[in-house]
Design a protein around this motif. Sequence first.
Motif, PDB file in Angstrom:
ATOM      1  N   THR A  99      -0.094   1.616   5.349  1.00  0.00           N
ATOM      2  CA  THR A  99      -0.912   0.565   4.733  1.00  0.00           C
ATOM      3  C   THR A  99      -1.306  -0.483   5.764  1.00  0.00           C
ATOM      4  O   THR A  99      -2.462  -0.924   5.817  1.00  0.00           O
ATOM      5  CB  THR A  99      -0.138  -0.097   3.577  1.00  0.00           C
ATOM      6  N   ALA A 112      -9.245   7.562  -0.580  1.00  0.00           N
ATOM      7  CA  ALA A 112      -9.462   6.302  -1.303  1.00  0.00           C
ATOM      8  C   ALA A 112     -10.889   6.261  -1.839  1.00  0.00           C
ATOM      9  O   ALA A 112     -11.758   5.557  -1.337  1.00  0.00           O
ATOM     10  CB  ALA A 112      -9.193   5.114  -0.379  1.00  0.00           C
ATOM     11  N   LYS A 116      -9.808   3.806  -6.323  1.00  0.00           N
ATOM     12  CA  LYS A 116      -8.455   4.094  -5.847  1.00  0.00           C
ATOM     13  C   LYS A 116      -8.144   3.257  -4.610  1.00  0.00           C
ATOM     14  O   LYS A 116      -8.919   3.203  -3.654  1.00  0.00           O
ATOM     15  CB  LYS A 116      -8.316   5.580  -5.518  1.00  0.00           C
ATOM     16  N   ASP A 120      -2.328   4.096  -3.332  1.00  0.00           N
ATOM     17  CA  ASP A 120      -2.441   5.266  -4.213  1.00  0.00           C
ATOM     18  C   ASP A 120      -2.940   6.479  -3.426  1.00  0.00           C
ATOM     19  O   ASP A 120      -2.479   7.609  -3.654  1.00  0.00           O
ATOM     20  CB  ASP A 120      -3.391   4.974  -5.375  1.00  0.00           C
ATOM     21  N   ALA A 121      -3.889   6.257  -2.518  1.00  0.00           N
ATOM     22  CA  ALA A 121      -4.419   7.354  -1.711  1.00  0.00           C
ATOM     23  C   ALA A 121      -3.343   7.916  -0.782  1.00  0.00           C
ATOM     24  O   ALA A 121      -3.226   9.138  -0.598  1.00  0.00           O
ATOM     25  CB  ALA A 121      -5.623   6.873  -0.896  1.00  0.00           C
ATOM     26  N   ASN A 123      -0.080   7.861  -1.268  1.00  0.00           N
ATOM     27  CA  ASN A 123       0.893   8.604  -2.077  1.00  0.00           C
ATOM     28  C   ASN A 123       0.333   9.948  -2.528  1.00  0.00           C
ATOM     29  O   ASN A 123       1.051  10.965  -2.550  1.00  0.00           O
ATOM     30  CB  ASN A 123       1.304   7.774  -3.293  1.00  0.00           C
ATOM     31  N   GLN A 124      -0.946   9.983  -2.893  1.00  0.00           N
ATOM     32  CA  GLN A 124      -1.559  11.246  -3.296  1.00  0.00           C
ATOM     33  C   GLN A 124      -1.576  12.227  -2.132  1.00  0.00           C
ATOM     34  O   GLN A 124      -1.243  13.412  -2.297  1.00  0.00           O
ATOM     35  CB  GLN A 124      -2.997  11.007  -3.781  1.00  0.00           C
TER      36      GLN A 124
END
Length: 291
Positions: A99, A112, A116, A120-121, A123-124
């Motif tokens: 991050t 992203a 999003k 979140d990106a 983690n995905q």
Amino acid sequence: MNISNIFIITGQSGSGKSTALAAFEDAGYYCVDNLPVTLLPKFLEIPIEKDSHYKGLAFGMDLRERSFLMSYRSVFDELRQAGHRLEIIFLEADVATLTRRFSQTRRTHPLALGDKGVVDAINQERDELLALRNEDATRIIDSSSFNVHKLKKEISDLAADSCDGIRLKLAIVSFGFKYGIPEDADLMVDVRFLENPYFVPELKPHSGLSPAVRDFVLNGEGTRTFLTKYTDLLDFLIPMYQKEGKRYLTLAVGCTGGRHRSVAISTEIHNHLRGRFSDIRLLHRDIGQDE
């Protein structure tokens, strides 16, 4: 060009893949970034000039190509069956580090999309790459604590070693379960079943490097039998890993605090193996911790 030296640089966005690829280029490799994985077999069919000075090939491949995950395994299997040896280097870093890096560079995470966010990106992407990391990677590098120079040094050493032929690098690591399992452990053994010197007042202040603690652990009930059986297993397994082209193997030995039993046992395992392998190191990760 020695096409037996083929590296696939993959992993999480922001983990340093571009830096790693640049390090391979500096080391004399022909590098291609973001080549569609399905084109790799065709690329390897291109005739190589006899006077080529390249030491090998390195390819950057990841989720920027959305079909990568669906195709990479069949392509890699095809190349191995054709006689190519692939080294799959997986780079990663923790969420906070990734991050921060995206914030500092102001780059956009490839996943992203829409509303999003970066976290979140990240983690995905981590979840989508999990099988590649756990089942296919031959080397995992956590770059969370690396700066650019340290990562380049790590990759440069790796590239240089590959030119010396297949040589297994063995690491034996003692650790304490209370401080977490080493993330890079390939094989792990729990020696908490052995009698604990921690509860002997005159031994508690000393580590497993102390002769008195070492003798206590090694002369305990079942220790010698365990060492015989476990080193026999290692004598069988390690050559099998070498046969499959594995370059790095980390053996982790754990006890409660990582100061007594695991230190003594890992030292014995190191003494057993060092006569068989030239590139072997011993690390006591938690010996300085309080149990």
